[in-house]
Design an enzyme around this catalytic site. Sequence first.
Site, short mmCIF file in Angstrom:
data_model
loop_
_atom_site.label_atom_id
_atom_site.label_comp_id
_atom_site.label_asym_id
_atom_site.label_seq_id
_atom_site.Cartn_x
_atom_site.Cartn_y
_atom_site.Cartn_z
N ASP A 116 -7.92 -2.36 0.91
CA ASP A 116 -7.18 -1.72 -0.18
C ASP A 116 -6.71 -2.68 -1.27
OD1 ASP A 116 -5.22 -2.97 1.39
OD2 ASP A 116 -3.70 -1.57 0.69
N GLU A 117 -7.26 -3.87 -1.31
CA GLU A 117 -6.80 -4.83 -2.30
C GLU A 117 -7.95 -5.73 -2.73
OE1 GLU A 117 -2.43 -6.91 -2.57
OE2 GLU A 117 -3.40 -6.76 -0.64
#
Length: 474
Positions: A94-95
């Site tokens: 998610d990053e």
Amino acid sequence: MDAFYASAEQAAKPSLRGKAVVVGGLGPRGVVATASYEARRFGVHSAMPMGQARRLAPNAAYLVPRFGLYREISEQVMTLLRALSPLVEPLSLDEAFVDLEAGGVADDQASALAVGERLRADIKAVTGLAGSVGLAASKMLAKIASEEAKPDGLRLIVPGTERDLLAPMSVRTLPGVGPATGDHLRRGGITTVGEIAEAGEDELVRLLGKSHGSALYAMALARDERPVVAERESKSVSVEDTYDVDIHDRVRVRGEVARLAERCVERLRAAGHSGRTIVLKVRRFDFSTLTRSETLRGPTDDPGVVREAAARLLESVDTTGGVRLLGVGVTGLADYTQEDLFAQAQAQAEAEAAEALEAERNAEGEAHEEAQGEIRGERDGESPVEDVAETGDAPIPPAERRWAAGHDVRHADYGHGWVQGSGLGRVTVRFETPESRVPGRVRTFRTDDPALEPAEPLPLMAAPGEGAGQGPLV
DNA sequence: TCTGGGGTCCTACTACGT
DNA sequence: TCTGACGTAGTAGGACCC
């Protein structure tokens, strides 16, 4: 992405939107992977023991992670990022860091802000989820900016303002400062980033050592020259399991280590690697953790070789008192092996032996392997395998354990839904899809109801012209 | 009901060859 | 021949991150 796993679950399950949702291992030793912002208001946060989370937020929805779904969403987001620049460095599902300069984006603030806002809109349109964007001149600052932007925001750190911005912040804001380093600095009278800068490099090196001290001092001055690196070679592969109940039986410990070694090699091979150093990890009943390693003459991806090395390493570890975790890893990765004819012949024999063992296990009760698969793939702590082995209870039939909280199901009459909970021979299902406008109806079935079967997650956003359930995510 | 899983990086120590 | 310095590899543990 903001509270990624929990947000994905809320998007997939309309009845959970606006509610406290906690994703993590549900077993007795599970911890929180992600808590929705609603759950965070009760004090629930990542890495918290699940039991503590349940006491703080007893009415939250507790779900096991579904990494397949998260990976698909992650890939959609990464595709959007790669459209901005060839230099995209994923940090996790998610990053990611994106080097906008390498993507030809003009380096003025207005252009950066425009790109950031468009990206957020695109992420929302494609995935239905909120993403936050941090814009700055270095990776460290971009990361801090994105943390400040959450939830659902955008933050730009204007060049020239960095040091003033950082000065009052806690040392824990800087990457690489965790609880131990934070305590160390506090004992040295340093609690803010500004105080690190004032202390000077020599003092930091005295407190933390050359490498860490110098790096931290540079960060405090907002100096971070680390480039965005698109391709990262992995350096190790490992698997580990924490058991619901400590294992005392040495024979069982050996069996578990052998099983972990095989799983590790499966991973290794799937990644196209071999490795030279075998690492055994043992966490004992008192949470003390030991590692033992052995370096081979050449890299291997042979399950027999890894299994035997792990077994040898185990012999040097005292497990009296019980073990709560076992792990097997391989480092010193290479993309070739030093197979010789002997190893190949041995591998053949190993494979046959493993097949025979597998057949035997299946005959004993197929539930065992299924539950292990769930631990492996889904980090589901619900599996009562340890209890079965330790107490000698009869294995729980597959139908009892197939319904993990949060997983999708399909019923012949009622359509698509998800498991709200199960136990005592019953499974409760809420029938709704990401497209549902109101929370779906709840029904309870016998766990062995033939009309009920596991289902793949539905796309969070229906493709144009399609309704829900029309196919997999693209 | 206290503490997951999969990683990376760093440091300290020891052994060993030159 | 003995000894110390030095570089390198292996090993173990700890901190940190998501």
